[in-house]
Design an enzyme around this catalytic site. Structure first.
Site, PDB file in Angstrom:
ATOM      1  N   CYS A  83       5.067   1.313 -11.957  1.00 20.02           N
ATOM      2  CA  CYS A  83       5.125   2.764 -12.484  1.00 20.02           C
ATOM      3  C   CYS A  83       6.385   2.646 -13.366  1.00 20.02           C
ATOM      4  O   CYS A  83       7.427   3.643 -13.337  1.00 20.02           O
ATOM      5  CB  CYS A  83       4.999   3.964 -11.341  1.00 20.02           C
ATOM      6  SG  CYS A  83       6.312   3.763 -10.161  1.00 20.02           S
ATOM      7  N   ASP A 101       1.426  -2.862   4.171  1.00 19.72           N
ATOM      8  CA  ASP A 101       2.861  -2.734   3.557  1.00 19.72           C
ATOM      9  C   ASP A 101       3.710  -3.384   4.550  1.00 19.72           C
ATOM     10  O   ASP A 101       3.434  -3.518   5.855  1.00 19.72           O
ATOM     11  CB  ASP A 101       3.021  -1.255   3.376  1.00 19.72           C
ATOM     12  CG  ASP A 101       4.051  -0.908   2.695  1.00 19.72           C
ATOM     13  OD1 ASP A 101       3.848  -0.541   1.352  1.00 19.72           O
ATOM     14  OD2 ASP A 101       5.247  -1.041   2.993  1.00 19.72           O
ATOM     15  N   ALA A 131       0.772  -1.264  -0.058  1.00 20.88           N
ATOM     16  CA  ALA A 131       0.053  -0.055   0.144  1.00 20.88           C
ATOM     17  C   ALA A 131       0.903   1.340   0.096  1.00 20.88           C
ATOM     18  O   ALA A 131       0.340   2.142  -0.459  1.00 20.88           O
ATOM     19  CB  ALA A 131      -0.894   0.001   1.246  1.00 20.88           C
TER      20      ALA A 131
END
Length: 386
Positions: A342, A251, A229
């Site tokens: 990403c 996380d 997260a």
């Protein structure tokens, strides 16, 4: 500070970065040692430094060297500004250009200069991965990224958010990548002080990331886990998109999620916090926003581009595979795994998910690669059905 003095400061900071200092630390340390610099000065200096780092290799070629003076002179040349108008030696401006520097600045530049602004060891791999878009993406990655917001559908629609931002003097425009996406214009730097932000109407989130979240099939009553997260932006987006779903965030580093409860309260959404190492099981949907090279976001964090190594990339690819295998066991039979990065690199994206699908014999329902040509950051999303 005068405009020329700001360039002189950028030269100083770039020289610190060249010695191995991380860009953010170099900027912070410079500011601490120069208390006279106001907020506008610091913002302008930061822009100059990051403008150089985005195109450091081409600026070095254009300026004839890798030190701060050459990089700033090269940047000015690339931007169409005569460096001699800045390097005047007057006041706190950089010293005048030497004959040698002038000669370097007069040398012709190649037409494909934008392709230089990737790490040498990674350029061929990116060219193969990006194919015919390589040149255009190379050029786009040298420019500053737009500032994007996600409209919090739990509190407002896009028109209401635009109106609220306008009251704070911030221009916002709908962006086509996602129904929740806004691109900011004038006043973007003030966003975190705006009432629309502090009241939870909007959150900072890239448009491509929003489009990826919008592709996730989430329904009322489903149990959903954001496994990696981080700050929890994607968990918040899922909770806003479907308030009737049960959203949890996990996380391995609890510190990364420390602001999530406050953000969720501000947004008017519910996100359950899971302790590190105890994510739970039996989820209808598990989202994995995996640690990655960040190559799709190098417009925003250009220092990272020059710090990534082949060895570190190999470590990340191995880690992504391991995380996917762990996350698979958290999904209920017939549930779905959503993998995101990403990154612009196939080894972290298409090749990674193809290997996972082959190993586990599952069906790949969809995948999509975003690049800056799509309008946002470089981003990848794939959805295997288990």
């Amino acid at each position: 500070m005068t405009p020329a003095a700001r360039y002189a400061a950028a030269i100083d900071i770039l020289d610190r970065i060249q010695t191995g200092e991380v860009a953010e630390r170099a900027l912070t340390n410079w500011a601490r040692g120069h208390r006279f610099a106001g907020s506008k000065d610091r913002a302008a200096i930061r822009d100059h430094v990051f403008d150089v780092l985005r195109c450091k290799a081409s600026a070095a070629l254009a300026g004839g060297g890798a030190q701060g003076r050459a990089l700033v002179a090269g940047l000015l040349r690339l931007q169409g500004t005569d460096p001699a108008t800045v390097f005047t030696g007057e006041g706190f401006a950089p010293d005048p250009l030497s004959d040698e520097e002038r000669a370097a600045l007069s040398k012709p530049l190649p037409d494909d200069i934008a392709q230089l602004d990737w790490p040498d060891w990674l350029r061929d791999q990116l060219a193969a991965d990006l194919g015919p878009d390589f040149n255009a993406i190379s050029e786009a990655m040298r420019a500053r990224a737009p500032v994007f917001l996600r409209v919090n559908l739990a509190k407002a629609d896009r028109a209401e958010a635009i109106a609220a931002l306008a009251k704070d003097g911030i221009e916002a425009f709908p962006h086509p990548l996602a129904e929740t996406a806004l691109e900011l214009g004038e006043g973007a730097r003030r966003i975190q002080q705006a009432e629309a932000y502090t009241n939870g109407l909007v959150e900072l989130q890239d448009a491509a990331s929003q489009a990826a979240i919008a592709s996730v099939p989430i329904a009322a009553g489903q149990r959903v886990l954001d496994y990696c997260a981080g700050g929890g932006g994607k968990a918040l987006a899922l909770a806003a998109a479907c308030p009737e779903a049960q959203i949890a965030a996990h996380d391995i580093d609890a510190g990364r999620m420390r602001d999530l409860p406050v953000r969720a309260k501000r947004a008017g959404t519910k996100v359950a916090m899971r302790a590190p190492g105890d994510p739970g099981t039996g989820y209808d949907l598990v989202l994995v926003d995996a640690p990655c090279s960040g190559s799709g976001t190098w417009r925003r964090a250009p220092d990272a581009k020059w710090r990534l190594s082949a060895a570190r990339l190999a470590e990340l690819v191995t880690l992504q595979s391991e995380i996917l295998d762990v996350a698979r066991d958290l999904v209920a039979p017939g549930g779905r795994l959503v993998y995101m990065t990403c990154s612009l690199l196939s080894v972290e994206n298409g090749a990674q998910i193809a290997d996972f699908v082959t190993r586990h014999g599952c069906e790949l329902v969809s995948q999509r690669q975003f690049t800056p040509l799509s309008g946002g950051d470089g981003f990848f999303v794939a959805q295997p059905q288990l």
